[in-house]
Motif scaffolding. Sequence first.
Motif, PDB file in Angstrom:
ATOM      1  N   SER A 309      22.824  -2.469  42.549  1.00  0.00           N
ATOM      2  CA  SER A 309      23.493  -3.706  41.977  1.00  0.00           C
ATOM      3  C   SER A 309      23.586  -3.489  40.485  1.00  0.00           C
ATOM      4  O   SER A 309      22.844  -2.794  39.721  1.00  0.00           O
ATOM      5  N   ASP A 310      24.514  -3.932  39.841  1.00  0.00           N
ATOM      6  CA  ASP A 310      24.702  -3.961  38.432  1.00  0.00           C
ATOM      7  C   ASP A 310      24.939  -5.595  38.001  1.00  0.00           C
ATOM      8  O   ASP A 310      25.168  -5.332  36.772  1.00  0.00           O
ATOM      9  N   ARG A 311      23.939  -6.403  38.645  1.00  0.00           N
ATOM     10  CA  ARG A 311      23.930  -7.541  37.939  1.00  0.00           C
ATOM     11  C   ARG A 311      22.951  -7.786  36.770  1.00  0.00           C
ATOM     12  O   ARG A 311      22.104  -6.847  36.777  1.00  0.00           O
ATOM     13  N   VAL A 312      22.821  -8.715  36.292  1.00  0.00           N
ATOM     14  CA  VAL A 312      21.759  -9.056  35.104  1.00  0.00           C
ATOM     15  C   VAL A 312      20.262  -8.801  35.734  1.00  0.00           C
ATOM     16  O   VAL A 312      20.114  -9.658  36.781  1.00  0.00           O
ATOM     17  N   GLY A 313      19.564  -8.062  35.049  1.00  0.00           N
ATOM     18  CA  GLY A 313      18.325  -7.850  35.465  1.00  0.00           C
ATOM     19  C   GLY A 313      17.958  -6.732  36.318  1.00  0.00           C
ATOM     20  O   GLY A 313      16.836  -6.166  36.489  1.00  0.00           O
ATOM     21  N   LEU A 494      15.102  -8.824  40.481  1.00  0.00           N
ATOM     22  CA  LEU A 494      16.066  -8.608  41.731  1.00  0.00           C
ATOM     23  C   LEU A 494      17.238  -9.564  41.734  1.00  0.00           C
ATOM     24  O   LEU A 494      17.234 -10.635  40.973  1.00  0.00           O
ATOM     25  N   PRO A 495      18.479  -8.971  42.156  1.00  0.00           N
ATOM     26  CA  PRO A 495      19.569 -10.165  42.185  1.00  0.00           C
ATOM     27  C   PRO A 495      19.044 -11.378  43.020  1.00  0.00           C
ATOM     28  O   PRO A 495      18.555 -11.161  44.066  1.00  0.00           O
ATOM     29  N   GLU A 496      19.788 -12.416  42.486  1.00  0.00           N
ATOM     30  CA  GLU A 496      19.693 -13.842  43.165  1.00  0.00           C
ATOM     31  C   GLU A 496      20.837 -14.049  43.819  1.00  0.00           C
ATOM     32  O   GLU A 496      21.756 -13.467  44.256  1.00  0.00           O
ATOM     33  N   LEU A 572      31.797  -5.870  31.897  1.00  0.00           N
ATOM     34  CA  LEU A 572      32.103  -6.644  33.176  1.00  0.00           C
ATOM     35  C   LEU A 572      31.455  -6.218  34.337  1.00  0.00           C
ATOM     36  O   LEU A 572      31.594  -6.551  35.514  1.00  0.00           O
ATOM     37  N   VAL A 573      30.630  -5.358  34.392  1.00  0.00           N
ATOM     38  CA  VAL A 573      29.937  -4.539  35.495  1.00  0.00           C
ATOM     39  C   VAL A 573      29.073  -5.599  36.363  1.00  0.00           C
ATOM     40  O   VAL A 573      29.417  -5.553  37.439  1.00  0.00           O
ATOM     41  N   GLU A 578      28.978  -8.745  41.267  1.00  0.00           N
ATOM     42  CA  GLU A 578      28.678 -10.054  41.947  1.00  0.00           C
ATOM     43  C   GLU A 578      29.932 -10.468  42.639  1.00  0.00           C
ATOM     44  O   GLU A 578      29.716 -10.995  43.776  1.00  0.00           O
ATOM     45  N   ALA A 579      31.083 -10.220  42.066  1.00  0.00           N
ATOM     46  CA  ALA A 579      32.364 -10.594  43.041  1.00  0.00           C
ATOM     47  C   ALA A 579      32.499  -9.906  43.896  1.00  0.00           C
ATOM     48  O   ALA A 579      33.025 -10.232  45.188  1.00  0.00           O
ATOM     49  N   GLY A 580      32.083  -8.435  43.762  1.00  0.00           N
ATOM     50  CA  GLY A 580      32.331  -7.523  44.996  1.00  0.00           C
ATOM     51  C   GLY A 580      31.409  -7.919  46.165  1.00  0.00           C
ATOM     52  O   GLY A 580      31.785  -7.806  47.378  1.00  0.00           O
ATOM     53  N   GLU A 581      30.292  -8.381  46.024  1.00  0.00           N
ATOM     54  CA  GLU A 581      29.513  -9.043  47.051  1.00  0.00           C
ATOM     55  C   GLU A 581      29.792 -10.124  47.696  1.00  0.00           C
ATOM     56  O   GLU A 581      29.690 -10.239  49.151  1.00  0.00           O
ATOM     57  N   ALA A 582      30.887 -10.731  47.017  1.00  0.00           N
ATOM     58  CA  ALA A 582      31.654 -12.085  47.687  1.00  0.00           C
ATOM     59  C   ALA A 582      32.898 -11.578  48.088  1.00  0.00           C
ATOM     60  O   ALA A 582      33.926 -12.429  48.496  1.00  0.00           O
ATOM     61  N   ASN A 583      32.991 -10.164  48.479  1.00  0.00           N
ATOM     62  CA  ASN A 583      34.453  -9.851  48.816  1.00  0.00           C
ATOM     63  C   ASN A 583      35.596 -10.035  47.844  1.00  0.00           C
ATOM     64  O   ASN A 583      36.909 -10.464  48.232  1.00  0.00           O
TER      65      ASN A 583
END
Length: 952
Positions: A309-313, A494-496, A572-573, A578-583
Amino acid sequence: MRSTLAFCRRLIILCIVVIAPLHAQVITSPNDDRAYQVITLDNQLEVLLVSDPEAKNSAATIAVPVGSMHNPDSQLGLAHYLEHMLFLGSERYPEINDYSKFMRLNGGYTNAYTAQDKTVYGFEANDKVFAQALDRLGDVMRAPLLDEHYADKERSTVNAEQQTYKGQDARKLYALERFTLNPNHPMSRFSTGDLNTLKDKPGSKLQDELEAFFNAYYSANLMKAVLYGPRELADLEKLAKQYLTQIPNRQAEQPKILPPLVTANELGIQASLKPSSEIKVLKMSFVMPSVAEFYPYKPGHYVSRILGSDRVGSLSDYLQKAGLIEALMAGFDDNYGPDDSGLTVQFQLTDAGLKQQDKIIAATFAYIDLIKQQGVNEAQYHALEQSLKNSFAYLPKSAGFNYSMSLVANMLMLPTDEIIYAGFRLDSFNPELVRQVLSYLAPERVRLLVAHSGVVGDQVMVSYGDSYKVEKIQSDRMDKWRKQATDLMKQMHLPEGNRWLPEDETIVKAEHQDQAVELVKAPGLSLWFKQSEYYQEPKGSIALELNNNLLDQSAQQRMAGAILNVVLAKQLVGLSYEAGEANLSINASTSDGLMLTTGGFTDKQGELMLTLMDTVKQATFTQQALDLAKIEIRRQIENKLKGPTMSLAFAEFRNLVRLPAWSDQDLLAALDKVTLAELTKLRNDMFSQSGIRMLVLGNFTSKQAIALQQEVVKRAPVNAKSFYKLTRVKPEAKRRVTWSAASEMGDAALAYIFVSTKAGEAGQVQAELLNKIAYSDFYDLIRTQEQLSYSPFTASFPIDDYAAFGLFTQSPEQGPKHLQQRYEYFVQQFAKKLAGYDQAEFDKIKQAYIANFQQKPSNLDEEFGYMQGLWSEHKADLNSKAQRLALIEQTTLKQVQDLFKDMVLGSNNEQYLIQVRGSQFLDSPLGELKGSMDIPDLRTWQAKVKGQSGTQ
């Protein structure tokens, strides 16, 4: 651990058997309306039939579950060598290269590859000749000549392939990873083959080993096959029975691999390699007992999704903000080895990260501990479940050759009914399996792979010649990782939940499906719009260009744009992941200004585009980010000399025909001068000095598209001027350009390009047909007959409105002057052939081209791809595909012959001879073009052609 996995294995298999239908059918996406059927022929060959009424071409593929790991020790590379030898004639089709020539002349192509565990073959051709093409494939698998007369030539071809690719660092890292496995396991050996491994030896004659290998394993009962095309299933079944039952069933058995992939000796190690280019890579690899049969629960992918994951945290976010890495990539391979799975986490390091590798490793183990403590839960499971569910529900249709190649490979590994669904199937949350995977991610099991220029090795990599070393990781170093991990865990989370998951999949009211329409056309403002003509899916794409000439004003501005690219990519990572996980997808890049794109589900895509725009507009840049971007760009520019020589030739040609352009030396000098204030100003200018071009495609309404553009204009006021477009050099009659470059790689490369001085799309179509006729003959001369190169090719392409045709190759055998002589010989011989070319053969090629052009797109990307290309080139009409088709239909053989006389043989064309001398050919003479211009450097060339092209 293995005993626990064994218990899970027995329990889960029992459950799967109980619920499996008695007569399983291939499970497909609701988005796929094609018909599938599995049959087993009398020779025990299992064949998947795929009927696609929309297809114009047909394809066939065959997979054999034997690959490089099954090579005999006496002939390493034998499986790959056999792949090459198979298509040099068969019993009923003995002409060399008949197979590939037949496919290409009928609108298709062929390919094959050898992996560790399999070898896969396939072709695509016009459906009208599918029976003849299939008979050729069947005859190859039944009775290939394996003619010893061509043995040396194909050994040289295999060797050329190894020489061509051995300098690529990704390939060397893969080899290092395998070479450090258990030396008793066949995956640890050299696999490609070269002149040293493929030859007669005491007790091992190459030809005898080749024939024995084919007879032992190329048996129908081991193979899988796919037939794909527009015919009904019953017709495909008849073809399969008629042409594939000729493949003999030798009652072969797949060879067993007994040694373990790793032992204690191969765990807890660090292998370090000195790369060819300036890269800094750290890879953490973990090998574990196979969980491949637990694919309905995805335990490995559950873990790798969170780790990557590249999300915050996240781990990636923490390390990037600390300035230690440029990028992180995590992945899980269910079938890493015959009985093993593998998880990898790979880091692209900064200079600071190279010095603090242990902190990166400790942070990774900290994040693994965090997953163990907090991440094995229903919330993470449901995030994965929703992503897979959405992906499968609207799975883009693949078609033809590539689709068939993937299907047949999957048939070797998966239940046939799940060859499509397996990657998306998720039956339930199984925390025990997830914990089992996590239990193998421990310091004492890690295999570290490191690559950077400071490595001093004590060994030489077999058949690569690179310096490397392998050492055991000491226990005190592991203890330090564990101690650091305790503190580092507190700095990550962890990502939420995901705000971009689609909630509304409604298909909007139909409008503008047949033709694209420019909804807004004003000075500095344009909006093109089109819905899908073929697919009623809740998906689409948005392209927004903030159009300007800012990056073409100076070398320093060009470099500021390159820095902006790199810095934005990092900023933008998190949003991208996050966008990628939502297709969904996002991208930001610079060219004729700033381009922002989004794609995927349309429900929240307009909001995503505005969020992307706001994020870019409001981004703050730091000196650390600027310095890191400069290092990365410098490395990219300098690594051009350390990459494939053909890639360097292309880069040099693109620079020659682009206006304006700057040399790498000028760009590097300008790079150092870019300041933080200049970077910020460039970004701000993008939003205040640009015209706005937009292209909205798919499941949107015109009202939504207009409303979105209005929101865009609020964020970037329109600069009401004509749109800026990249300028290219206008061809000039009789102009001859000779250009050379030196590479640090070994091979030479030559690009000989002919450019027409007559503008127009008709010439471009004629050049495309010329290329389809010439390709096979050039390939046959340069590769098969003269063994000068592994991958010679011809190509046609436009340079703005002018047609161009070129001959290309990268050679480990000869330097530029010799290659030019062989190119000129080809041109002379081909001129004779083309002058007397058979009209019926030409008609066949043209009809196959038309069929490919008319074929219904398999998915939205294919449908909109042509239009997106026109939009990118600033074409005034995005509905010109029908005009292109008419031009193809009207093109005659005489026109193609005349084009060749004028553009290639004549004197009123423009010619470029781009030559690269690799390290093995630095003293080799360069080629020459009669009457060539004296061009000492790019500045001189630019000054000359700017004046001639009227460019300011």
